[in-house]
Enzyme design. Structure first.
Site, PDB file in Angstrom:
ATOM      1  N   GLY A 277      -6.341  -0.907   3.699  1.00 50.19           N
ATOM      2  CA  GLY A 277      -5.820  -0.477   5.023  1.00 50.19           C
ATOM      3  C   GLY A 277      -6.158   1.084   5.248  1.00 50.19           C
ATOM      4  O   GLY A 277      -6.870   1.202   6.450  1.00 50.19           O
ATOM      5  N   MET A 279      -8.015   4.540   2.914  1.00 53.18           N
ATOM      6  CA  MET A 279      -8.333   5.394   1.392  1.00 53.18           C
ATOM      7  C   MET A 279      -8.337   6.851   1.715  1.00 53.18           C
ATOM      8  O   MET A 279      -8.970   7.338   2.498  1.00 53.18           O
ATOM      9  CB  MET A 279      -9.771   4.613   1.088  1.00 53.18           C
ATOM     10  N   GLU A 313      -1.636   8.746   3.482  1.00 54.59           N
ATOM     11  CA  GLU A 313      -2.892   9.128   3.024  1.00 54.59           C
ATOM     12  C   GLU A 313      -2.988  10.536   2.844  1.00 54.59           C
ATOM     13  O   GLU A 313      -3.560  11.196   1.932  1.00 54.59           O
ATOM     14  CB  GLU A 313      -3.918   8.666   3.876  1.00 54.59           C
ATOM     15  N   HIS A 316      -1.491  11.873  -0.390  1.00 54.65           N
ATOM     16  CA  HIS A 316      -2.453  11.370  -1.574  1.00 54.65           C
ATOM     17  C   HIS A 316      -3.378  12.828  -1.631  1.00 54.65           C
ATOM     18  O   HIS A 316      -3.834  12.977  -2.702  1.00 54.65           O
ATOM     19  CB  HIS A 316      -3.300  10.280  -1.294  1.00 54.65           C
ATOM     20  N   GLU A 335       0.553   5.324  -6.003  1.00 60.46           N
ATOM     21  CA  GLU A 335       1.039   4.527  -4.676  1.00 60.46           C
ATOM     22  C   GLU A 335       2.538   4.735  -4.460  1.00 60.46           C
ATOM     23  O   GLU A 335       2.831   4.799  -3.322  1.00 60.46           O
ATOM     24  CB  GLU A 335       0.571   3.442  -5.047  1.00 60.46           C
TER      25      GLU A 335
HETATM   26 ZN   LIG Z   1      -2.250   4.854  -1.356  1.00 62.57          ZN
END
Ligand SMILES: [Zn+2]
Length: 838
Positions: A277, A279, A313, A316, A335
């Protein structure tokens, strides 16, 4: 420099090994496992200086990489599908050996710089540096996670070997070049140009990014950082919403994590062909177009999805990029944490969406359902080689992981949890850490026993059901593992219990299988698992009247009906008692409980027509309740309710299909329902198919795709399935088609026949992914009804390693469904037959 010898934090529990004996225990202890999983202290990498000459037209590249490092022995790197031309060590030629993905350079003990000249090709797979085509051209773009950086340059491709990366790219001057950092110099000479990027902060190889193509960019600047949405030509009109969400997400996380975003810019890149989906490449996040771009025709469902993916994202950029897991077996933490944090950010950015309600319905409920099967696995499973990651990361690793983190936050306290996360990021920034390092920090800031609790939840498969019973002046609570097949397993967890008795809230950590709470004044009203923050179910033995008397929030009311559904399928709750409970929700006014009841009745409709009348009545009531509401959640719910009613009620389908003529001006959230109604009422296959083919937007394509399997004539649904296998439907849309066919009882027989006939073809299009396995888990319990034996025999004959787990779970759920249908009795079966003859 890093330098410590890294070991996984703790050995895997016995139950974890048993649960996964079939798929991974046999590989535990292999040599490659030990080598990959530990980080030898004998090698230290300082930096990579990469020069890449990219032949954009002919899809090739030449590279020269200079690696500064220190090694006690011969240097061992990774390299895949690269042709090594020349290697030198401190300027002197040196011998090397390439075996599989292992690239050994015979340096002996060495300090200094290695130089490697090599050649490679731009891939047509979706990993490494690959070609992503769109109508009228292509871009080239990288996808490295988990182990594909080694397809662009020889490197130590392991998350714990962080280094600085400096890139210089030579390519066609009419393209733009995107990387993690903003370029500092561009020298154009005729048709070619050289673009230089400054050194990145220390980071893992899988986070590096390179994209080249005729990108269209929309820019904004906020708080000293450039925000840039990059798309293929003609698509940048969808950039405003994602830009705003990205800025707001960064602002939220800077304040929550107490640390600034680390790079001078943040790119959001829409890649026309993309396997995942999105990155989180540091400073250069890539997305599928449907997960990034939003226009006036986008539904609220898609807006919510885009906002969630961006927030995920962006989180992250700290949790994952700034601090990275030591090895892939902690990927679940990366995640789960990003999943949880995304909802936190959305809740602050879009309070009107009340996103925690979507969290329990989307993340927690899916994980509770999947994890109630015998065929499940613990969150934490050792991965022996990076390729095994694909197999084990599913609903359980993401949804259960994120739900457990939410439970931990509720237990440790919101502020204490946040301070623990802050100190973890501060301590391990530009470095690596494991799950236990995070638990340690939260344990310190919250002064609670975080580690002991987390380890149990992470390492045991399944979760508990808590039984509550009144025994004189005591409330007895007992726990055991909840299994949907009804069997009892005496397992227990440290359960953070929240409860409200007679309006007073209490908390306790239930560590034994049985506890009692004194209730000297008796119990007038009662509710456990407040706001559904706990990952467990609650069964009230003879106490439901007291539950209704407690003043429940919408989330609490959701919890009651959500657990009741599981108990009804399992057999613990009588079906008539379940239907009586549903009656209490017949005029439900709140978004979450109403959505849940709609979900339940729709699911039941896929396996039995006995709830048809109840479902029709419920959905009609909802349309009346929602008719004049303008808030976004009501509008989104109305769209789903209308689609479901159209599938169930021909009278309504005929009425709604009249709006197909004004389709273009319909509200975006009603468009799906109008397409379904049109399919039901008209059987107009040709026009739906033409719309699917011709509309450029991915969301529009998906609406018509669902229409193509919503007919009430089985032969038309089968025709759509045949178009998929003849290549008329995009491969990435086959799953949507299959899922939607499974939800339409008029497509059930044809869809199973199609799977059986096209099985090898289906395997082929999903080769190398866990996708088919996950689809089968979902569709077999529905499509297999009344043909359990045939389906079981089919898979006994067609044993494919990549789907074994999904098929086992799907068949288990099918047997549970069959037992449920037998239990609800012959009268219900008759009703099914009567309905079918109509
Ligand atoms: Zn992720």
């Amino acid at each position: 420099m890093l330098g410590v010898f890294i070991l996984r934090s703790a050995p895997m529990s016995a139950s974890a090994i048993t649960a996964n004996a079939k798929d991974s225990a046999s590989r535990v202890g292999s040599n490659s496992f030990t080598r990959l999983w530990t980080r030898p202290a004998t090698l230290q990498i300082e930096s990579y200086d990469l020069f890449l000459n990219v032949d954009f037209r002919n899809l090739r590249f030449d590279g020269k990489v200079k690696i500064k490092l220190e090694s006690e022995t011969d240097v061992k790197l990774n390299s895949v599908e690269l042709e090594i031309l020349e290697v030198d060590a401190n300027g002197k030629p040196v011998k090397y050996n390439l075996e599989g993905e292992d690239f050994t350079i015979k340096t002996g003990k060495f300090v200094g710089e290695l130089g490697i000249r090599y050649r490679g090709s731009i891939s047509d797979k979706l990993v490494g540096l690959y070609k992503a085509a769109y109508e009228g051209g292509y871009v080239v773009s990288t996808q490295f996670e988990a182990v594909s950086a080694r397809r662009l340059l020889p490197c130590m491709d392991h998350p714990a070997y962080k280094a600085d990366f400096k890139l210089t790219i030579r390519t066609d001057s009419d393209t733009s070049v995107i990387s993690n950092m903003p370029s500092t110099s561009v020298r154009v000479d005729g048709p070619r140009k050289t673009v230089e990027f400054p050194k990145t902060p220390r980071m893992s190889t899988y986070l590096m990014y390179l994209g080249i193509g005729k990108f269209e960019e929309v820019k904004d600047r906020f708080n000293g950082v450039d925000y840039i949405v990059a798309t293929v030509p003609g698509k940048s009109s969808g950039a405003k919403f994602p830009l705003d969400v990205a800025k707001d997400s960064v602002r939220f996380f800077e304040s929550y994590f107490g640390s600034k975003y680390n790079l001078p810019k943040l790119h959001l890149i829409g890649v026309p062909e993309f396997a995942a989906g999105a990155m989180e490449n540091w400073g250069a996040i890539t997305f599928r177009e449907i997960a990034l771009l939003v226009d006036d025709d986008s539904s609220i469902r898609i807006r919510k999805q885009v906002a969630e993916v961006i927030a995920h994202e962006v989180s992250h950029q700290w949790f994952g990029d700034l601090v990275t897991m030591k090895w892939w077996d902690d990927l679940w933490l990366n995640e789960s944490f990003a999943t949880f944090m995304a909802y936190k950010a959305l809740d602050s950015m879009f309070p009107r969406w009340v996103v925690w309600q979507d969290f329990v319905r989307g993340e927690t409920a899916g994980a509770l359902a999947r994890d109630s099967l015998v065929n499940t696995h613990p969150i934490e499973v050792r991965v022996n080689s990076p390729t095994e990651i694909e197999e084990i990361f599913d609903d359980i690793s993401y949804g259960k992981g994120a739900s457990i983190i939410r439970m931990l936050e509720a237990y440790a306290g919101e502020d204490e949890f946040m301070h623990g996360v802050r100190s973890y990021l501060e301590k391990y920034k530009f470095s690596n850490a494991a799950g236990n390092d995070l638990w340690n920090e939260i344990e310190r800031t919250s002064k609670t026993r975080v580690k002991a609790i987390m380890n149990d939840w992470i390492r045991k498969p399944g979760y508990p059901v808590v039984n509550v019973k009144l025994d004189g002046k005591k409330l007895m609570i007992r726990q055991h593992r909840f299994l949907l097949n009804g069997s009892a397993e005496p397992s227990s967890w440290p359960v953070p219990i929240t409860l409200k008795i007679n309006g007073k809230e209490q908390k306790l950590l239930m560590e034994k299988s049985e506890e009692s709470i004194a209730v000297p004044d008796g119990v007038d009203s009662l509710k456990l698992n407040l706001e559904e923050t706990g990952f467990y179910r609650v069964y009230y033995e003879g106490l439901y009247d007291k539950v209704w008397r407690s003043n429940m929030s919408p989330v609490d009311r959701y919890g009651i009906v959500s657990d009741a559904y599981a108990f009804a399928i399992q057999g613990k709750m009588d079906f008539s008692q379940y239907l009586a409970l549903i009656n209490r929700y017949m005029n439900e006014q709140e978004y979450l409980p109403a959505f849940e009841v709609s979900d339940q009745l729709s699911s039941l409709s896929t396996i039995t027509r006995s709830v048809e009348e109840t479902s029709r009545k419920f959905h009609r009531n909802q349309l009346k309740i929602l008719a004049n509401r303008k808030d976004e959640n009501s509008v989104a719910l109305q769209g789903s309710v209308a689609s479901r009613l159209a599938l169930l009620d021909m009278e309504y389908a005929k009425e709604l299909s009249l709006r197909f003529n004004d389709y273009e001006t319909a509200e975006p959230d009603m468009k799906q329902a109008i397409v379904v109604a049109h399919a039901r009422a008209s059987g107009d296959f040709e026009s739906l198919f033409k719309n699917y083919k011709n509309r450029p937007s991915e969301e529009e394509k998906s609406r018509f795709l669902i229409g193509l399997t919503s007919f009430n004539q089985p032969s038309l649904n089968s025709r759509a399935m045949d178009l998929a296998s003849s290549g008329e439907i995009k491969k990435q849309h086959v799953g949507t088609l299959l899922g939607s066919a499974a939800r339409n009882p008029d497509a059930r027989d044809g869809t199973w026949d199609w799977i059986a006939q096209k099985f090898e073809w289906l395997r082929g299009i999903y080769e190398g992914t866990g996708v088919l396995s996950r689809y089968l888990t979902y569709v077999l319990p529905i499509l297999g009804i009344d043909r359990t034996e045939e389906v079981t025999k089919f898979f006994a004959k067609h044993k494919a390693p990549e789907i074994i787990k999904g098929v086992e779970a799907g068949l288990e759920k099918l047997r549970i469904n069959e037992a449920f249908l037998r239990r609800i009795g012959p009268s219900q079966k008759q009703m099914v037959e009567v309905q079918e003859r109509r």
